[in-house]
Write a protein that holds these residues in place. Structure first.
Motif, mmCIF file in Angstrom:
data_model
loop_
_atom_site.group_PDB
_atom_site.id
_atom_site.type_symbol
_atom_site.label_atom_id
_atom_site.label_comp_id
_atom_site.label_asym_id
_atom_site.label_seq_id
_atom_site.Cartn_x
_atom_site.Cartn_y
_atom_site.Cartn_z
ATOM 1 N N UNK A 1 53.916 44.281 38.172
ATOM 2 C CA UNK A 1 55.358 43.545 38.893
ATOM 3 C C UNK A 1 56.574 44.150 38.178
ATOM 4 N N UNK A 2 56.461 43.754 36.971
ATOM 5 C CA UNK A 2 57.643 44.251 36.037
ATOM 6 C C UNK A 2 57.119 45.322 35.351
ATOM 7 N N UNK A 3 56.317 45.631 34.314
ATOM 8 C CA UNK A 3 56.126 47.252 35.418
ATOM 9 C C UNK A 3 57.379 48.470 35.662
ATOM 10 N N UNK A 4 56.269 48.598 37.196
ATOM 11 C CA UNK A 4 56.940 48.837 37.704
ATOM 12 C C UNK A 4 58.671 48.569 37.940
ATOM 13 N N UNK B 1 61.154 55.403 45.205
ATOM 14 C CA UNK B 1 61.944 54.103 45.335
ATOM 15 C C UNK B 1 60.672 53.552 45.832
ATOM 16 N N UNK B 2 61.018 53.064 47.779
ATOM 17 C CA UNK B 2 60.595 52.414 48.398
ATOM 18 C C UNK B 2 59.148 51.995 48.443
ATOM 19 N N UNK B 3 58.243 53.323 47.554
ATOM 20 C CA UNK B 3 57.056 52.562 47.757
ATOM 21 C C UNK B 3 57.168 51.676 46.047
ATOM 22 N N UNK B 4 57.538 52.508 45.158
ATOM 23 C CA UNK B 4 57.869 50.884 44.114
ATOM 24 C C UNK B 4 58.395 50.098 44.595
ATOM 25 N N UNK B 5 59.287 49.141 45.363
ATOM 26 C CA UNK B 5 59.718 48.737 45.610
ATOM 27 C C UNK B 5 58.694 47.695 46.550
ATOM 28 N N UNK C 1 47.076 59.322 26.895
ATOM 29 C CA UNK C 1 48.044 59.946 27.695
ATOM 30 C C UNK C 1 47.887 60.416 28.401
ATOM 31 N N UNK C 2 48.438 60.583 29.242
ATOM 32 C CA UNK C 2 48.927 61.381 30.918
ATOM 33 C C UNK C 2 48.234 62.346 30.427
ATOM 34 N N UNK C 3 47.106 63.280 31.323
ATOM 35 C CA UNK C 3 46.380 64.365 31.273
ATOM 36 C C UNK C 3 46.627 65.604 32.536
ATOM 37 N N UNK C 4 46.764 63.867 33.929
ATOM 38 C CA UNK C 4 47.113 64.465 35.111
ATOM 39 C C UNK C 4 47.730 63.626 35.517
ATOM 40 N N UNK C 5 48.613 63.932 35.894
ATOM 41 C CA UNK C 5 49.808 64.915 36.837
ATOM 42 C C UNK C 5 51.264 64.777 35.918
ATOM 43 N N UNK C 6 51.297 63.966 35.241
ATOM 44 C CA UNK C 6 52.851 63.993 34.147
ATOM 45 C C UNK C 6 52.753 63.854 33.160
ATOM 46 N N UNK C 7 51.561 63.874 32.866
ATOM 47 C CA UNK C 7 51.859 64.411 30.822
ATOM 48 C C UNK C 7 52.625 63.392 29.924
ATOM 49 N N UNK C 8 52.528 62.549 30.374
ATOM 50 C CA UNK C 8 53.891 61.595 29.926
ATOM 51 C C UNK C 8 52.991 60.194 29.233
ATOM 52 N N UNK C 9 53.541 59.484 28.269
ATOM 53 C CA UNK C 9 52.536 57.960 27.760
ATOM 54 C C UNK C 9 53.393 56.680 28.039
ATOM 55 N N UNK C 10 51.673 55.795 27.579
ATOM 56 C CA UNK C 10 51.672 54.896 28.737
ATOM 57 C C UNK C 10 54.183 54.251 28.710
ATOM 58 N N UNK C 11 53.778 53.200 29.166
ATOM 59 C CA UNK C 11 55.415 52.513 28.998
ATOM 60 C C UNK C 11 55.257 51.178 28.501
#
Length: 125
Positions: A57-60, A5-9, A115-125
Motif C-alpha cells: 500500500x505504501x509503494x502504491x 488514479x482511481x484504481x491506485x486509490x 526489470x520490466x520486459x512487458x509492458x513498461x520497460x521500467x525497473x523496480x521502485x
C-alpha cells in the motif's frame, strides 16, 4: 497501459484493511503470497502478512509503477503487477487482483525478473 488514479486509490485503500484484503489460493485463482520468506528492506526481519500489505500500500501511494496484465486464471481478468525493492538485489514481485470490494494478493515473492520486459520497460521502485 497506465493504471488510473482511481484504481491506485482502490488498491491502496483495500490493501490497508484486514477486512478487505486476502490471499487464498484456489485452483481457479492460484496465489503465491509468501511474505515470511522475504526480508524487509532496512531490517533483518522477515515480512509478516500485515507488514507485506502495508509495504504494498505504501509503494502504491508513493507512485510505484504498476503494470496491468491479463491473468491466465481466471482467464480474462486483470492483474496489477509491481516490482518492489527488497533487502537484497532481487526485487519483490507483487501481483494483485481487484474483486468486488476486495483486493486479492496473488503474488508476493522474490522476482524471477529484475526489470520490466512487458509492458513498461521500467525497473523496480
Amino acid at each position: 497501459m497506465a493504471v488510473s488514479k482511481d484504481i491506485r486509490q482502490q488498491l491502496a485503500l483495500l490493501a490497508r484493511s484486514r477486512g478487505t484484503r486476502g490471499s487464498i489460493s484456489t485452483q481457479k485463482m492460484p496465489c503465491k503470497w509468501s511474505p515470511l520468506g522475504i526480508t524487509q528492506p532496512g531490517t533483518s526481519f522477515p515480512f509478516t502478512d500485515d507488514s507485506a500489505w502495508t509495504y504494498v500500500a505504501d509503494a502504491i501511494d508513493a507512485g510505484c509503477e504498476i503494470a496491468t496484465i491479463a491473468l491466465d486464471n481466471p482467464p480474462g481478468k486483470i492483474g496489477y503487477v509491481m516490482l518492489l525493492a527488497s533487502a537484497n538485489t532481487t526485487p519483490i514481485y507483487v501481483k494483485l487482483q481487484l474483486l468486488s470490494g476486495r483486493v486479492l494478493g496473488r503474488s508476493f515473492h522474490y522476482s524471477e525478473y529484475t526489470v520490466w520486459t512487458e509492458p513498461t520497460q521500467k525497473t523496480e521502485c
